[in-house]
Design a protein around this motif. Structure first.
Motif, mmCIF file in Angstrom:
data_model
loop_
_atom_site.group_PDB
_atom_site.id
_atom_site.type_symbol
_atom_site.label_atom_id
_atom_site.label_comp_id
_atom_site.label_asym_id
_atom_site.label_seq_id
_atom_site.Cartn_x
_atom_site.Cartn_y
_atom_site.Cartn_z
ATOM 1 N N ILE A 163 -13.197 46.089 35.131
ATOM 2 C CA ILE A 163 -13.181 44.976 34.189
ATOM 3 C C ILE A 163 -11.966 44.091 34.471
ATOM 4 N N PRO A 164 -12.170 42.796 34.752
ATOM 5 C CA PRO A 164 -11.021 41.917 34.962
ATOM 6 C C PRO A 164 -10.274 41.718 33.652
ATOM 7 N N TYR A 165 -9.006 41.422 33.727
ATOM 8 C CA TYR A 165 -8.226 41.268 32.491
ATOM 9 C C TYR A 165 -8.764 40.148 31.607
ATOM 10 N N GLN A 166 -9.467 39.171 32.209
ATOM 11 C CA GLN A 166 -10.044 38.083 31.410
ATOM 12 C C GLN A 166 -11.132 38.593 30.458
ATOM 13 N N LEU A 167 -11.760 39.712 30.789
ATOM 14 C CA LEU A 167 -12.788 40.316 29.936
ATOM 15 C C LEU A 167 -12.265 41.572 29.248
ATOM 16 N N ALA A 168 -10.927 41.746 29.281
ATOM 17 C CA ALA A 168 -10.286 42.888 28.617
ATOM 18 C C ALA A 168 -9.251 42.348 27.635
ATOM 19 N N TYR A 169 -7.961 42.574 27.917
ATOM 20 C CA TYR A 169 -6.921 42.171 26.972
ATOM 21 C C TYR A 169 -6.154 40.929 27.400
ATOM 22 N N GLY A 170 -6.535 40.333 28.535
ATOM 23 C CA GLY A 170 -5.921 39.079 28.954
ATOM 24 C C GLY A 170 -4.416 39.169 29.088
ATOM 25 N N SER A 171 -3.722 38.229 28.449
ATOM 26 C CA SER A 171 -2.258 38.170 28.543
ATOM 27 C C SER A 171 -1.572 39.029 27.483
ATOM 28 N N ALA A 172 -2.358 39.732 26.671
ATOM 29 C CA ALA A 172 -1.784 40.594 25.631
ATOM 30 C C ALA A 172 -1.445 41.967 26.205
ATOM 31 N N THR A 173 -0.466 42.613 25.602
ATOM 32 C CA THR A 173 -0.075 43.975 25.986
ATOM 33 C C THR A 173 -0.587 44.950 24.933
ATOM 34 N N ARG A 174 -1.117 46.063 25.369
ATOM 35 C CA ARG A 174 -1.540 47.139 24.480
ATOM 36 C C ARG A 174 -0.775 48.391 24.879
ATOM 37 N N THR A 175 -0.809 49.409 24.026
ATOM 38 C CA THR A 175 -0.111 50.656 24.341
ATOM 39 C C THR A 175 -0.597 51.212 25.671
ATOM 40 N N GLY A 176 0.307 51.317 26.629
ATOM 41 C CA GLY A 176 -0.038 51.855 27.945
ATOM 42 C C GLY A 176 -0.724 50.864 28.864
ATOM 43 N N ILE A 177 -0.985 49.647 28.381
ATOM 44 C CA ILE A 177 -1.696 48.650 29.187
ATOM 45 C C ILE A 177 -0.865 47.373 29.242
ATOM 46 N N PRO A 178 -0.257 47.078 30.381
ATOM 47 C CA PRO A 178 0.500 45.828 30.510
ATOM 48 C C PRO A 178 -0.436 44.615 30.466
ATOM 49 N N ALA A 179 0.112 43.453 30.185
ATOM 50 C CA ALA A 179 -0.660 42.214 30.240
ATOM 51 C C ALA A 179 -1.244 42.034 31.643
ATOM 52 N N TYR A 180 -2.374 41.378 31.716
ATOM 53 C CA TYR A 180 -3.041 41.021 32.983
ATOM 54 C C TYR A 180 -3.518 42.244 33.761
#
Length: 201
Positions: A163-180
Motif C-alpha cells: 500500500i503506498p503511503y498516499q492510500l495509507a497514512y500519508g504525511s501523518a505519523t502513527r505509532t511505529g509508522i513514520p510519515a510517508y
C-alpha cells in the motif's frame, strides 16, 4: 586533578554515546519519503510488466475511491497484490461489511530492520491459521489501500499487499509508522458478514 580529568573523560564518553543514539534515531528512516516513492514507483512498474507477461499471481488494484474513467497507471493510486494462496469463496466483502482477518504489517527495510519493522499483527510468533484468532474490522474503517484489497478478496485468500503511503497514512505519523511509509501486509480473509443484514453472505 586526576579526579577532575576522569570526570571530564566520563562526560565526554557520555556525550558521544548520546550523540550516537540521536544519530541512529535520525538515520533509521533517512530520506524516507524519497525511498518510499522510488520503491513504490518501481514496484508498480515491475508488477505491470509481470501482468503483461501473463503472470496471474500479481495484480494492480485501483483504489476504490477512484472513478473508473480516471484509471491510469500512476503508482500512488494502486495497491499491488501478490496472491499467495487461493481460498474457496466466490464473493467479496462490501465497504460496509464486517470481516475477520489474519494479518501482519511491516515497513520497508531500514537501518535496524533489514526485513522491515513489524508495526502490527493479529497473531504472535509464526502464523498458524488453526490456532491464531483473527481480528474483526469494518472494511470501511481501514486505510483506503487495505479496504481496496479486502473488497477483491474471497474467503480463505491469503495475499501480500503493498500500500503506498498516499492510500495509507500519508504525511501523518502513527505509532511505529513514520510519515510517508509504504505498508506491506500479509493478509488472509477468514470470513465476512453483511453489516446491513447481519447474516453471513
Amino acid at each position: 586533578m586526576k579526579f577532575r580529568n576522569l570526570i571530564w573523560c566520563l562526560l565526554a564518553v557520555l556525550a558521544l554515546a548520546s550523540c550516537k543514539e540521536e544519530d541512529d534515531a535520525v538515520e533509521e528512516y533517512a530520506n524516507w519519503q524519497a525511498t518510499n516513492d522510488t520503491y513504490y514507483s518501481n514496484l508498480v512498474s515491475e508488477t505491470k510488466q509481470k501482468i503483461d507477461k501473463g503472470q496471474t499471481t500479481w495484480s494492480l488494484l485501483p483504489c476504490y475511491t477512484m472513478p473508473e474513467e480516471y484509471y491510469t497507471f500512476g503508482y500512488s493510486d494502486y495497491v499491488v497484490v501478490e496472491k499467495l494462496e487461493q481460498g474457496g469463496g466466490s464473493t467479496s466483502p462490501f465497504l460496509t461489511d464486517s470481516v475477520t482477518v489474519h494479518y501482519q504489517g511491516r515497513l520497508l527495510p531500514s537501518a535496524s530492520y533489514l526485513r522491515g519493522y513489524i508495526f502490527d499483527q493479529s497473531y504472535s510468533g509464526t502464523f498458524d491459521p488453526i490456532t491464531a484468532t483473527p481480528s474483526k474490522f469494518v472494511v470501511g474503517s481501514l486505510v483506503k489501500g487495505f479496504s481496496t484489497a479486502l473488497m477483491h478478496m474471497h474467503r480463505g485468500d491469503r495475499w501480500r499487499i503493498y500500500i503506498p503511503y498516499q492510500l495509507a497514512y500519508g504525511s501523518a505519523t502513527r505509532t511505529g509508522i513514520p510519515a510517508y511509509s509504504t505498508l506491506i501486509f500479509e493478509l488472509q480473509l477468514e470470513d465476512f458478514w453483511r453489516k446491513t443484514i447481519g447474516d453471513r453472505d
